[in-house]
Design a protein around this motif. Structure first.
Motif, PDB file in Angstrom:
ATOM      1  N   ALA A 152       0.868  -1.173   0.000  1.00  0.00           N
ATOM      2  CA  ALA A 152       0.000   0.000   0.000  1.00  0.00           C
ATOM      3  C   ALA A 152       0.901   1.218   0.000  1.00  0.00           C
ATOM      4  CB  ALA A 152      -0.892   0.012   1.231  1.00  0.00           C
ATOM      5  N   LEU A 153       0.533   2.213  -0.782  1.00  0.00           N
ATOM      6  CA  LEU A 153       1.182   3.519  -0.726  1.00  0.00           C
ATOM      7  C   LEU A 153       0.237   4.383   0.091  1.00  0.00           C
ATOM      8  CD1 LEU A 153       2.333   3.777  -4.435  1.00  0.00           C
ATOM      9  CD2 LEU A 153       3.744   3.261  -2.439  1.00  0.00           C
ATOM     10  N   THR A 154       0.700   4.872   1.223  1.00  0.00           N
ATOM     11  CA  THR A 154      -0.218   5.430   2.209  1.00  0.00           C
ATOM     12  C   THR A 154       0.368   6.610   2.964  1.00  0.00           C
ATOM     13  OG1 THR A 154      -1.580   4.854   4.128  1.00  0.00           O
ATOM     14  CG2 THR A 154       0.564   3.780   3.978  1.00  0.00           C
ATOM     15  N   TYR A 155      -0.530   7.364   3.564  1.00  0.00           N
ATOM     16  CA  TYR A 155      -0.158   8.407   4.517  1.00  0.00           C
ATOM     17  C   TYR A 155      -0.439   7.930   5.941  1.00  0.00           C
ATOM     18  CZ  TYR A 155      -0.125  11.491   0.445  1.00  0.00           C
ATOM     19  OH  TYR A 155       0.133  12.064  -0.765  1.00  0.00           O
ATOM     20  N   GLN A 156      -0.899   6.688   6.079  1.00  0.00           N
ATOM     21  CA  GLN A 156      -1.251   6.116   7.380  1.00  0.00           C
ATOM     22  C   GLN A 156      -0.451   4.839   7.632  1.00  0.00           C
ATOM     23  OE1 GLN A 156      -3.384   7.940   9.214  1.00  0.00           O
ATOM     24  NE2 GLN A 156      -3.610   9.332   7.497  1.00  0.00           N
ATOM     25  N   PRO A 157       0.881   4.923   7.715  1.00  0.00           N
ATOM     26  CA  PRO A 157       1.684   3.702   7.863  1.00  0.00           C
ATOM     27  C   PRO A 157       1.408   2.936   9.149  1.00  0.00           C
ATOM     28  CG  PRO A 157       3.046   5.639   8.219  1.00  0.00           C
ATOM     29  CD  PRO A 157       1.719   6.132   7.705  1.00  0.00           C
TER      30      PRO A 157
END
Length: 150
Positions: free
Chosen positions: A103-108
């Protein structure tokens, strides 16, 4: 809560929930035509006829898939809806023979709790980046790559 595959009737609700977060800079927006083209990728969380969560499993390359467009209605955050969507997508990935999901995310932190680990984006297959050319943030992507081996 019912978890099911998306249908054409869900597209407007998917776009609404995803783009509400995109307007806050928390995820990337999705155009309606892209949602129609990728409709088979989506799982929906629904309760009493209301869509409360969405997420998609997108095949990228040989045994590699991306979890994308994960969004949960604000009134059900921290209730397990997002977690259940991701677990459902992982199960679907396993059934298809996927060996690695990312996933490419801002919520790791969310993905870390589900067994994903942070990886440098450069380690991902070049096939991952074929859609990035259409992104408003290209070439300055600030998303974090989270990877899970199945």
């Amino acid at each position: 809560m019912i978890y099911r595959k998306a249908t054409f009737a869900d597209v407007e609700a998917i776009q609404k929930i995803v783009n509400a977060y995109a307007e806050q800079g928390l995820m990337l927006a999705r155009a309606r035509n892209i949602l129609y083209e990728s409709l088979r990728d989506f799982i929906i969380a629904e309760e009493d006829g209301e869509i409360l969560g969405v997420g998609a499993l997108h095949m990228v390359w040989d045994e590699l898939a991306e979890i994308r467009a994960l969004a949960v209605a604000p009134n059900v955050t921290k209730s397990g809806v997002g977690r259940n969507i991701v677990l459902g997508l992982i199960e679907e990935a396993k059934q298809l023979g996927v060996k690695t999901v990312f996933a490419l995310t801002y919520q790791p932190g969310f993905f870390a709790k589900l067994g994903f680990s942070e990886q440098p984006k450069e380690r991902l297959s070049h096939k991952v980046w074929k859609e990035c050319i259409n992104c408003a943030k290209f070439p300055n992507c600030d998303e974090i790559a989270m990877v899970k081996e199945l």
